[in-house]
Design a protein around this motif. Structure first.
Motif: not given
Ligand code: ZN
Length: 469
Positions: A190, A193, A199, A230, A328-329
Motif C-alpha cells: 500500500y 501513507h 509503514d 490500503e 508506529y504511525h
C-alpha cells in the motif's frame, strides 16, 4: 542484527541494492502520499524507474461493491500561525502535521475553537501522530505533545490549509509476471501513507525490488504485483478484477519490512496454508527466530483479499510489524528508524519463500514396487563408511535438530537420505515441501535430488503438477 543471510541476487547485486534503497528512502520519504493525489502518482513514477509496471487509474465516484472511489485530495500548503506571525505548525516541515484529506480553511480562531482539531500523543511527547479523515469533510492538525503544551491558551491563531478535494482518479500500479503452471499468486503493498518510513515506504521499496528480481527469472507460477492505497485500493482492485482474483491461490502483503526489531510473520487466515508453510520452512532452514502472529482481521488488506467471496490466503513477513513498535504511525517512524540492510534481509526471506513455492513440485515414482538399486545407477554416494556416521534418517525425521548444510559430511549424508525419502514418498500427491517438512531437509536439496532422480529415469512429474498444493 547478528545474522546476515547469504543470498545471490540475479537482477542487481547486494551493494547496489543497498545504495538504491538508501536513495529511494531519501527521495520518497518527503512526498505527501494519501489514498489519491499527486503524491501517489509521483511515488509510483519514481518506482517505475526501478522496474517497469503499469500505472492505472479508476475515476472518483466509481462504485466498487459497498464503497465509492473518493474525490482526489491534493494539498499545497498548511500552517498554524500565532499572533506574532510565527508558523508554529508547518506542513512544509512535516506532512504528517496535516490530517490526510483535510479540507481547505483560512481563518483566525481562538485556542478553544482550534483545540478540537488538534491531535497529539501525551505518552509519546516528541512524536507527531499520523491521522486521516478520508470519508468525512473535516480538517485537522497533528503535533507533538510538547508543541501542544507550548501553545498560548489565550492566543488567537491563523489556521491555513490550501487543499482541494475534487473529482479525479485513484491511482495504482500493476506488474504481472507470467508463468506456465496455471498457478497465480498476488504480491500487494500500500502506497497511501505519507512520511512514515517503516509503514510503509519500506514496503514500497521492497515491492519494486522483489518485482524486478522475479522478472529477471523464469518463474513457474504467475505473480500479480499490485501497489495501491490500503482498503479502498484493494477493494477497487478486487471489484475490477473479480474473476482473475477469484483464481489467485495465495499471496503476500508487503508492509513494515525495515525496522530494527525481530522478524515476524503474520499467518494467513488458513494458518497452515502453503503460503504459511513456505515462510515457516524458510525461517526454520535459516535458523532465524521470528515472532509468529496468528491471523487477525485487523491489519492491512488481507481482510479484503481473504473476504468470503475471494478467500485468498495472504501472509506478511515483517521486520517490526505495524501496531507492534512504539513509533508506529508517528513521525518517529522516520529514516533513522529504518535501515536499508534490514529491508534487504527481509527481501531475501521473501525470495527464499517464493522460491519454495516454485520448487514445490510433486513427482511419481517410476520404480514404485520396491526401493531402487542405487549402486547400479551410480547414485549411491561413493564415500567412505565413516560418512554415514552422524545421521540416521529415521531418527532425524522427528528430531528438532537442524541440519548444517554447510557441513560437507552431512551433505553426503543428506543426499542419500533425500534420495531414499523422495523415492519413498513420490506417489504423485506428496509434494517436495511435504517431504522437506517430514524429513527436516532443506527444500532446495530435496528439489535438486528429485531432479537428479528424474534425470536418471526414477521419477516423473506428477500429472497433477499444475494443481498440486
Ligand atoms: Zn499504517
Amino acid at each position: 542484527m547478528a545474522k546476515v543471510i547469504n543470498y545471490d541476487f540475479y537482477a542487481v547485486g547486494e551493494k547496489q541494492l543497498n545504495d538504491e534503497a538508501n536513495e529511494l528512502f531519501k527521495e520518497l520519504f518527503p512526498i505527501c502520499r494519501s489514498i489519491t493525489g499527486d503524491g501517489v502518482r509521483q511515488s509510483l513514477s519514481r518506482l517505475q524507474e526501478v522496474i517497469s509496471f503499469e500505472m492505472r487509474e479508476i475515476t472518483s465516484g466509481t462504485v466498487c461493491y459497498d464503497w465509492v472511489i473518493p474525490d482526489e485530495w491534493n494539498i499545497r500548503d498548511a500552517y498554524i500561525m500565532d499572533s506574532q506571525k510565527n508558523k508554529i505548525i508547518d506542513f512544509s516541515k512535516s506532512n504528517i502535521h496535516i490530517v490526510s484529506y483535510s479540507s481547505s480553511i483560512d481563518k483566525k480562531m481562538s485556542f478553544k475553537e482550534l483545540k478540537s482539531h488538534l491531535y497529539y500523543l501525551s505518552d509519546l511527547p516528541t512524536a507527531i501522530p499520523y491521522r486521516t479523515a478520508y470519508y468525512k469533510r473535516d480538517w485537522g492538525f497533528c503535533l507533538s505533545y510538547e508543541q501542544f503544551k507550548k501553545m498560548d491558551r489565550n492566543g488567537e491563531y491563523h489556521v491555513y490549509i490550501d487543499s482541494t478535494i475534487a473529482p479525479g482518479t485513484l491511482n495504482y500500479g500493476e506488474g504481472i509476471i507470467k508463468g506456465q503452471s496455471g498457478q497465480e499468486y498476488i504480491v500487494s503493498t500500500y502506497c497511501c501513507h505519507p512520511s512514515l518510513a517503516n509503514d510503509n515506504l519500506s514496503g514500497l521499496i521492497l515491492w519494486a525490488f522483489l518485482l524486478r528480481e522475479l522478472k529477471t527469472r523464469k518463474t513457474r507460477h504467475s505473480y500479480r504485483f499490485v501497489i495501491l492505497p490500503e482498503t479502498i485500493g484493494a477493494i477497487a482492485y478486487l471489484w475490477m478484477n473479480e474473476k482473475l482474483m477469484k483464481r489467485i491461490l495465495g499471496g503476500f502483503i508487503l508492509t513494515t519490512v525495515a525496522g530494527p526489531g525481530k522478524f515476524s510473520y503474520k499467518q494467513t487466515f488458513r494458518e497452515n496454508d502453503l503460503i504459511d508453510r513456505v515462510v515457516e520452512k524458510t525461517f526454520s532452514e535459516l535458523q532465524i527466530e521470528y515472532i509468529a502472529y496468528r491471523f487477525d482481521i485487523y491489519g492491512s488488506d488481507e481482510s479484503q483479499y481473504s473476504a468470503p467471496f475471494f478467500r485468498i490466503p495472504v501472509g506478511s513477513i515483517c521486520k517490526d510489524k505495524y501496531y507492534e513498535y512504539d513509533y508506529y504511525h508517528t513521525s518517529l517512524d522516520d529514516l533513522n528508524f529504518v535501515n536499508s540492510r534490514w529491508l534487504i534481509e527481509t527481501l531475501k526471506i521473501y525470495l527464499l519463500s517464493i522460491e519454495k513455492l516454485e520448487m514445490n513440485l510433486a513427482y511419481k515414482s517410476l520404480n514404485p514396487y520396491c526401493e531402487p538399486m542405487l549402486g547400479k545407477r551410480d547414485l549411491y554416494p561413493q564415500i567412505g563408511g565413516n560418512i554415514k556416521q552422524g545421521f540416521v534418517s529415521s531418527q532425524k525425521k522427528h528430531s528438532k535438530k537442524k541440519y548444517k548444510i554447510s557441513n560437507e559430511k552431512s551433505i553426503y549424508g543428506n543426499e542419500l537420505d533425500a534420495i531414499s525419502w523422495i523415492m519413498f514418498y513420490s506417489d504423485g500427491k506428496t509434494t517436495l515441501l511435504d517431504i522437506a517438512e517430514k524429513t527436516n531437509l532443506p527444500l532446495v536439496q530435496i528439489f535438486k535430488v528429485a531432479e537428479k532422480l528424474r534425470n536418471h529415469g526414477l521419477l516423473k512429474y506428477s500429472s497433477t503438477i499444475a494443481t498440486v498444493i
